[in-house]
Enzyme design. Structure first.
Site, PDB file in Angstrom:
ATOM      1  N   GLY A   1     -11.346 -40.393 -96.294  1.00  0.00           N
ATOM      2  CA  GLY A   1     -10.620 -39.322 -95.615  1.00  0.00           C
ATOM      3  C   GLY A   1     -11.059 -39.163 -94.161  1.00  0.00           C
ATOM      4  O   GLY A   1     -10.223 -38.969 -93.272  1.00  0.00           O
TER       5      GLY A   1
ATOM      6  N   ASN B   1     -11.346 -27.020 -97.654  1.00  0.00           N
ATOM      7  CA  ASN B   1     -12.384 -27.514 -98.552  1.00  0.00           C
ATOM      8  C   ASN B   1     -13.463 -26.483 -98.871  1.00  0.00           C
ATOM      9  O   ASN B   1     -14.235 -26.678 -99.801  1.00  0.00           O
ATOM     10  CB  ASN B   1     -13.045 -28.769 -97.967  1.00  0.00           C
ATOM     11  CG  ASN B   1     -13.466 -28.590 -96.539  1.00  0.00           C
ATOM     12  OD1 ASN B   1     -12.650 -28.281 -95.665  1.00  0.00           O
ATOM     13  ND2 ASN B   1     -14.744 -28.746 -96.269  1.00  0.00           N
TER      14      ASN B   1
ATOM     15  N   GLN C   1      -8.155 -32.502 -99.830  1.00  0.00           N
ATOM     16  CA  GLN C   1      -8.474 -31.641-100.982  1.00  0.00           C
ATOM     17  C   GLN C   1      -7.267 -31.431-101.898  1.00  0.00           C
ATOM     18  O   GLN C   1      -7.405 -30.845-102.959  1.00  0.00           O
ATOM     19  CB  GLN C   1      -8.974 -30.271-100.501  1.00  0.00           C
ATOM     20  CG  GLN C   1     -10.375 -30.296 -99.920  1.00  0.00           C
ATOM     21  CD  GLN C   1     -11.451 -30.542-100.977  1.00  0.00           C
ATOM     22  OE1 GLN C   1     -11.249 -30.320-102.167  1.00  0.00           O
ATOM     23  NE2 GLN C   1     -12.610 -31.007-100.537  1.00  0.00           N
TER      24      GLN C   1
ATOM     25  N   SER D   1      -7.896 -38.996 -99.744  1.00  0.00           N
ATOM     26  CA  SER D   1      -9.156 -39.666-100.051  1.00  0.00           C
ATOM     27  C   SER D   1      -9.269 -39.790-101.565  1.00  0.00           C
ATOM     28  O   SER D   1      -8.956 -38.844-102.293  1.00  0.00           O
ATOM     29  CB  SER D   1     -10.313 -38.832 -99.496  1.00  0.00           C
ATOM     30  OG  SER D   1     -11.545 -39.406 -99.857  1.00  0.00           O
ATOM     31  N   ALA D   2      -9.718 -40.954-102.042  1.00  0.00           N
ATOM     32  CA  ALA D   2      -9.709 -41.200-103.490  1.00  0.00           C
ATOM     33  C   ALA D   2     -10.728 -40.367-104.265  1.00  0.00           C
ATOM     34  O   ALA D   2     -10.459 -39.919-105.382  1.00  0.00           O
ATOM     35  CB  ALA D   2      -9.971 -42.690-103.758  1.00  0.00           C
ATOM     36  N   HIS D   3     -11.908 -40.144-103.650  1.00  0.00           N
ATOM     37  CA  HIS D   3     -12.994 -39.589-104.478  1.00  0.00           C
ATOM     38  C   HIS D   3     -12.854 -38.110-104.820  1.00  0.00           C
ATOM     39  O   HIS D   3     -13.611 -37.573-105.617  1.00  0.00           O
ATOM     40  CB  HIS D   3     -14.363 -39.883-103.849  1.00  0.00           C
ATOM     41  CG  HIS D   3     -14.730 -39.051-102.668  1.00  0.00           C
ATOM     42  ND1 HIS D   3     -15.587 -37.990-102.764  1.00  0.00           N
ATOM     43  CD2 HIS D   3     -14.383 -39.135-101.360  1.00  0.00           C
ATOM     44  CE1 HIS D   3     -15.765 -37.463-101.553  1.00  0.00           C
ATOM     45  NE2 HIS D   3     -15.042 -38.131-100.693  1.00  0.00           N
TER      46      HIS D   3
ATOM     47  N   THR E   1     -11.284 -56.916 -93.975  1.00  0.00           N
ATOM     48  CA  THR E   1     -10.869 -57.371 -95.306  1.00  0.00           C
ATOM     49  C   THR E   1     -10.754 -56.161 -96.216  1.00  0.00           C
ATOM     50  O   THR E   1     -11.653 -55.319 -96.260  1.00  0.00           O
ATOM     51  CB  THR E   1     -11.900 -58.378 -95.861  1.00  0.00           C
ATOM     52  OG1 THR E   1     -11.975 -59.465 -94.940  1.00  0.00           O
ATOM     53  CG2 THR E   1     -11.503 -58.877 -97.241  1.00  0.00           C
TER      54      THR E   1
ATOM     55  N   CYS F   1     -21.175 -31.128 -96.872  1.00  0.00           N
ATOM     56  CA  CYS F   1     -21.869 -31.530 -95.649  1.00  0.00           C
ATOM     57  C   CYS F   1     -22.620 -30.353 -95.045  1.00  0.00           C
ATOM     58  O   CYS F   1     -23.673 -30.510 -94.449  1.00  0.00           O
ATOM     59  CB  CYS F   1     -20.885 -32.057 -94.610  1.00  0.00           C
ATOM     60  SG  CYS F   1     -19.345 -32.632 -95.295  1.00  0.00           S
TER      61      CYS F   1
END
Ligand SMILES: Cc1ncc(COP(=O)(O)O)c(C=O)c1O
Length: 395
Positions: A81, A160, A189, A209-211, A247, A336
């Site tokens: 993200g 968030n 989020q 964002s995937a996580h 890649t 964070c």
């Protein structure tokens, strides 16, 4: 805190920090096995090993595009993200050699705020929109902030720290009616919690964002509407239609595609369930700690997974330590920000007294959260708050 044999939280641990990150779900891990194993080719290679990897990337792009309701070519895979936010802001700014003006909200994630600060140092001008006590941007403030040279507006879809959902469609309409500026929204989020159909939102650029949605860490994507010019921030071999070289992280991209598809498919039922649980958790804590102050907006203007409140006369960092020891994983605001004692910029922008902001707790639910956990967590939170209030704080 008990830990599982693999080093993760043990079975009795109550994980209420899904806004920080989520566990990778089994279907995602399974889908990632092929690119971590037999399908190891470089998607840029023309031979069969490369083509097999390329088709996994293409499939993942189709899956995410279906969730966003956009064309596959409008999806740019990134390293998360933060990188997608950077690409949106720096990438658009780099196409404006004449400099100009950007608008962001005061409650954005650091990935946006720190990036616009860097752009400011390069000569761009930035306006920060205030928010009300719920964390909401007023469309009138946006209209008033627009200038002739405004080229980009970035307002997050969901916050968030408190889960407040911004009226993105309304904000986009204000921009469209008064300016030629592009609109970016950080939807990190919101994946799996709100509809991210870009046509309904009306945005030009959108970050995921995937996580945060049971996918792997370190992979995300930026939707960039066809025709939006964007300068690559990672240059090299020209992958992602030259917009992001390097890649491809094939296992991560595959994981993101499957995670996004499943999150979207289960979204309505799961958010209904979690809305009930987060309401129950808030009510139970308030019944046990009557002077706790819920923060952020009320439903439906808040993500169903969020329960946030401030406790007067409580040091939030100490509360988190005690909760951790009692088996509850929680956070003060953003992951964070925890560990630093600086008051959260989000809570301060919402007008919260700095002392109250220091006693802020964010409990965020997810797929594994049960009614029994909610019951236990409320009692533990109340017990630890009471214990802290009896412990004199050493200055
Ligand atoms: C609103 C928001 N934007 C951006 C990010 C950064 O995403 P990532 O961790 O994938 O870099 C986060 C993560 O905490 C977030 O909550």
């Amino acid at each position: 805190m008990s830990e599982s044999p693999e080093g993760g939280p043990g079975p009795r641990v109550i994980y209420l920090d899904h806004a920080a990150t989520t566990p990778v779900r089994a279907e995602v891990r399974e889908a990632m096995e092929a690119p971590l194993g037999s399908v190891f080719g470089n998607p840029s290679s023309a031979h069969q090993a490369g083509r097999a990897a390329r088709s996994l990337v293409d499939e993942a792009r189709d899956r995410l595009a279906a969730v966003l309701g956009c064309r596959a070519r409008e999806v740019i895979f990134t390293g998360g993200g933060s990188e997608a936010d950077n690409l949106a802001l720096r990438g658009v700014a780099a196409t404006r050699p004449g400099k100009g003006h950007l608008i962001v909200s005061a409650v954005e994630h650091e990935a946006v705020l720190e990036t616009v600060r860097a752009l400011q140092a390069q000569g761009f001008e930035v306006s920060e929109l205030p928010v009300d006590a719920r964390g909401l941007v007023d469309p009138i403030d946006l209209r008033d902030a627009l200038r002739e040279d405004t080229f980009l507006v970035s307002v997050m879809l969901a916050n968030n720290e408190v889960g407040t959902i911004q009226p993105i469609r309304e904000l986009v309409e204000v921009v469209r009616g008064n300016s030629a500026a592009l609109f970016h929204t950080d939807a990190t989020q919101a994946l799996g919690k709100l509809s991210l159909k870009v046509e309904e939102l009306g945005v030009d650029l959108l970050t995921v964002s995937a996580h945060k949605a049971y996918g792997p860490k370190g992979v995300g994507a930026l939707f960039a509407r066809h025709g939006v010019s964007l300068e690559a921030q990672v240059t090299g071999g020209g992958q992602e239609r030259t917009r992001r070289s390097g890649t491809e992280n094939v296992p991560g991209i595959v994981g993101l595609g499957v995670a996004a598809e499943l999150a979207e498919r289960e979204r309505e039922a799961e958010m209904g369930r979690l809305r009930e649980l987060s309401t129950a958790l808030t009510e139970k804590i308030l019944a046990l700690v009557p002077d706790a102050r819920p923060t952020g907006a009320r439903p439906p203007l808040r993500l169903a997974t969020f329960c946030t409140m401030a406790f007067p006369h409580v040091e939030g960092e100490l509360l988190l330590l005690r909760l951790d020891r009692a088996g509850v994983c929680a956070s003060a605001g953003s992951a964070c920000a925890s560990g630093s004692l600086a008051p959260s910029h989000v809570l301060l922008a919402m007008g919260l007294d700095p002392e109250l902001a220091a006693g802020h707790l964010r409990l965020t639910m997810g797929r594994g959260t049960t009614p029994d956990e909610v019951e236990r967590a409320a009692v533990i939170v109340a017990r630890e708050v009471a214990a802290l209030r009896q412990t004199p704080v050493v200055a």
